[in-house]
Design a protein around this motif. Structure first.
Motif, PDB file in Angstrom:
ATOM      1  N   UNK A 103     -43.264 -64.326 -61.307  1.00 57.50           N
ATOM      2  CA  UNK A 103     -43.011 -63.457 -60.152  1.00 57.50           C
ATOM      3  C   UNK A 103     -43.871 -62.209 -60.211  1.00 57.50           C
ATOM      4  N   UNK A 104     -43.982 -61.615 -61.383  1.00 55.26           N
ATOM      5  CA  UNK A 104     -44.789 -60.393 -61.548  1.00 55.26           C
ATOM      6  C   UNK A 104     -46.259 -60.646 -61.218  1.00 55.26           C
ATOM      7  N   UNK A 105     -46.775 -61.795 -61.614  1.00 53.03           N
ATOM      8  CA  UNK A 105     -48.201 -62.061 -61.428  1.00 53.03           C
ATOM      9  C   UNK A 105     -48.526 -62.684 -60.062  1.00 53.03           C
ATOM     10  N   UNK A 106     -47.509 -63.036 -59.295  1.00 54.41           N
ATOM     11  CA  UNK A 106     -47.701 -63.608 -57.949  1.00 54.41           C
ATOM     12  C   UNK A 106     -46.759 -62.907 -56.965  1.00 54.41           C
ATOM     13  N   UNK A 107     -46.896 -61.598 -56.776  1.00 53.52           N
ATOM     14  CA  UNK A 107     -45.945 -60.879 -55.913  1.00 53.52           C
ATOM     15  C   UNK A 107     -46.012 -61.361 -54.470  1.00 53.52           C
ATOM     16  N   UNK A 108     -44.836 -61.562 -53.888  1.00 53.72           N
ATOM     17  CA  UNK A 108     -44.728 -62.030 -52.502  1.00 53.72           C
ATOM     18  C   UNK A 108     -43.539 -61.361 -51.854  1.00 53.72           C
ATOM     19  N   UNK A 109     -43.506 -61.416 -50.539  1.00 55.58           N
ATOM     20  CA  UNK A 109     -42.325 -60.970 -49.823  1.00 55.58           C
ATOM     21  C   UNK A 109     -41.193 -61.928 -50.189  1.00 55.58           C
ATOM     22  N   UNK A 110     -40.065 -61.378 -50.616  1.00 51.81           N
ATOM     23  CA  UNK A 110     -38.880 -62.163 -50.945  1.00 51.81           C
ATOM     24  C   UNK A 110     -37.750 -61.661 -50.060  1.00 51.81           C
ATOM     25  N   UNK A 111     -37.145 -62.575 -49.270  1.00 52.27           N
ATOM     26  CA  UNK A 111     -36.134 -62.190 -48.290  1.00 52.27           C
ATOM     27  C   UNK A 111     -34.892 -63.051 -48.450  1.00 52.27           C
ATOM     28  N   UNK A 112     -33.736 -62.411 -48.378  1.00 48.82           N
ATOM     29  CA  UNK A 112     -32.461 -63.107 -48.389  1.00 48.82           C
ATOM     30  C   UNK A 112     -31.335 -62.100 -48.383  1.00 48.82           C
ATOM     31  N   UNK A 118     -33.861 -57.201 -48.410  1.00 48.84           N
ATOM     32  CA  UNK A 118     -32.520 -57.701 -48.102  1.00 48.84           C
ATOM     33  C   UNK A 118     -32.500 -57.887 -46.592  1.00 48.84           C
ATOM     34  N   UNK A 119     -32.558 -59.121 -46.157  1.00 48.72           N
ATOM     35  CA  UNK A 119     -32.670 -59.349 -44.724  1.00 48.72           C
ATOM     36  C   UNK A 119     -32.308 -60.761 -44.359  1.00 48.72           C
ATOM     37  N   UNK A 120     -32.687 -61.164 -43.163  1.00 44.49           N
ATOM     38  CA  UNK A 120     -32.237 -62.461 -42.646  1.00 44.49           C
ATOM     39  C   UNK A 120     -32.683 -63.620 -43.529  1.00 44.49           C
ATOM     40  N   UNK A 121     -31.831 -64.613 -43.571  1.00 49.54           N
ATOM     41  CA  UNK A 121     -32.196 -65.818 -44.294  1.00 49.54           C
ATOM     42  C   UNK A 121     -32.430 -66.927 -43.283  1.00 49.54           C
ATOM     43  N   UNK A 122     -32.868 -68.034 -43.773  1.00 52.20           N
ATOM     44  CA  UNK A 122     -33.200 -69.150 -42.896  1.00 52.20           C
ATOM     45  C   UNK A 122     -31.951 -69.730 -42.281  1.00 52.20           C
ATOM     46  N   UNK A 137     -41.314 -65.807 -49.467  1.00 53.28           N
ATOM     47  CA  UNK A 137     -40.272 -66.671 -50.015  1.00 53.28           C
ATOM     48  C   UNK A 137     -38.977 -66.242 -49.331  1.00 53.28           C
ATOM     49  N   UNK A 138     -38.439 -67.131 -48.494  1.00 52.95           N
ATOM     50  CA  UNK A 138     -37.214 -66.830 -47.750  1.00 52.95           C
ATOM     51  C   UNK A 138     -36.122 -67.788 -48.209  1.00 52.95           C
ATOM     52  N   UNK A 139     -34.947 -67.239 -48.433  1.00 52.63           N
ATOM     53  CA  UNK A 139     -33.845 -68.076 -48.891  1.00 52.63           C
ATOM     54  C   UNK A 139     -32.998 -68.560 -47.726  1.00 52.63           C
ATOM     55  N   UNK A 140     -32.277 -69.650 -47.992  1.00 53.34           N
ATOM     56  CA  UNK A 140     -31.256 -70.072 -47.041  1.00 53.34           C
ATOM     57  C   UNK A 140     -30.032 -69.204 -47.302  1.00 53.34           C
ATOM     58  N   UNK A 141     -28.968 -69.476 -46.614  1.00 58.07           N
ATOM     59  CA  UNK A 141     -27.742 -68.684 -46.718  1.00 58.07           C
ATOM     60  C   UNK A 141     -27.356 -68.477 -48.186  1.00 58.07           C
ATOM     61  N   UNK A 182     -33.541 -72.670 -51.558  1.00 59.39           N
ATOM     62  CA  UNK A 182     -32.086 -72.520 -51.601  1.00 59.39           C
ATOM     63  C   UNK A 182     -31.641 -72.195 -53.024  1.00 59.39           C
ATOM     64  N   UNK A 183     -31.758 -70.920 -53.440  1.00 61.59           N
ATOM     65  CA  UNK A 183     -31.360 -70.561 -54.798  1.00 61.59           C
ATOM     66  C   UNK A 183     -29.851 -70.502 -55.000  1.00 61.59           C
ATOM     67  N   UNK A 184     -29.108 -70.625 -53.938  1.00 57.68           N
ATOM     68  CA  UNK A 184     -27.650 -70.649 -54.015  1.00 57.68           C
ATOM     69  C   UNK A 184     -27.163 -71.863 -53.232  1.00 57.68           C
ATOM     70  N   UNK A 185     -26.645 -71.669 -52.045  1.00 57.76           N
ATOM     71  CA  UNK A 185     -26.144 -72.795 -51.248  1.00 57.76           C
ATOM     72  C   UNK A 185     -27.280 -73.631 -50.678  1.00 57.76           C
TER      73      UNK A 185
END
Length: 135
Positions: A101-110, A131-135, A80-84, A19-22
């Motif tokens: 982040x550069x040395x451990x690239x992963x799918x990041x979604x939010x 840029x896609x669905x969040x949890x 790594x998927x974010x909440x709302x 939850x990097x925001x809410x």
């Protein structure tokens, strides 16, 4: 800067919810969402601070940075998927260790407020994010 594409998602991959925001407390259907992802064959784990909630429906900057960094450092995590979204993910930008982040690239979604992280991750690391669905 070189474009970096994360590995494709596979069945049995681990999805880390942060939850990097809410806070996740703003999200309804917490248990239903978990069951749905696990039925699809994914292991779902959560950042240590996603339940923390202050006046802005968020955890501290330090807590959110710890969850973000840990999600990328953990080699068991593929997504790594974010909440709302919310209104304060931009507070994290001065504190992100871009080399992690550069040395451990992963799918990041939010989406929504997470857009500031998408733009910064791409600009600072070259990693393609989603840029896609969040949890």
């Amino acid at each position: 800067m070189e474009t970096i594409f994360p590995k494709k998602i596979q069945k049995d991959d681990e999805i880390r919810i942060i939850s990097p925001s809410s806070s996740i407390k703003r999200v309804g259907g917490f248990d239903q969402n978990l069951v749905a992802k696990e039925k699809l064959g994914y292991k779902v784990t959560f950042g240590d601070h996603i339940l923390e909630n202050d006046l802005f429906y968020s955890s501290s900057i330090t807590a959110r940075i710890q969850d973000l960094h840990q999600a990328f450092i953990d080699d068991n995590v593929s997504v790594v998927m974010t909440t709302i979204g919310g209104l304060n993910s931009n507070e994290l930008l001065p504190y992100i260790d871009w080399e992690i982040i550069r040395s451990h690239p992963k799918v990041f979604i939010g989406y929504s407020d997470i857009t500031s992280l998408h733009n910064a991750i791409r600009a600072q690391t070259g990693l393609v994010t989603y840029y896609g669905p969040c949890y």
